[in-house]
Design a protein around this motif. Structure first.
Motif: not given
Length: 128
Positions: A41-43, A70, A93-97
């Protein structure tokens, strides 16, 4: 004799329809789906989808749309000549996923119909 002539004319018509369908730009991707595998997450990851215009007229990509903010695509704005190659870069963008993500990307162009590619990944959440 009439039956043979009729069969011949039907075959000729079918060939004419196929030839007509083959005209114009055709976008052909080397791959339609790309799997990133496990990411954290965040990558932020990206992949380049390579394609060829296998038609007989210049291909113009009008828009590339995604279902989520995203996922960000970048595509060529200039026409791709028949037989030439191009690429669409897709950044995720995997932020929050979390968990399995499947993101479809729709390519609108002057080809006969919209084309869809996709990216998939599994977003791991660190337990800190």
């Amino acid at each position: 004799m009439k039956k043979v002539l009729f069969t011949f004319l039907i075959g000729l018509f079918a060939l004419a329809v196929q030839a007509q369908d083959a005209k114009g730009p055709v976008i052909t991707f080397a791959e339609n789906t790309y799997e990133f595998g496990d990411i954290h997450q965040g990558d932020v990851v990206e992949h380049t989808f390579k394609f060829t215009n296998t038609g007989d007229a210049p291909l113009v990509i009008i828009n590339v749309s995604t279902t989520c903010g995203c996922t960000a695509p970048k595509w060529p704005k200039e026409p791709i000549a028949a037989g030439e190659e191009g690429e669409i870069i897709v950044k995720f963008n995997s932020r929050g996923k979390r968990g399995v993500q499947n993101k479809p990307i729709t390519i609108q162009s002057n080809a006969k119909s919209p084309t869809r590619i996709s990216i998939t990944t599994n977003v791991l959440v660190d337990n800190n």
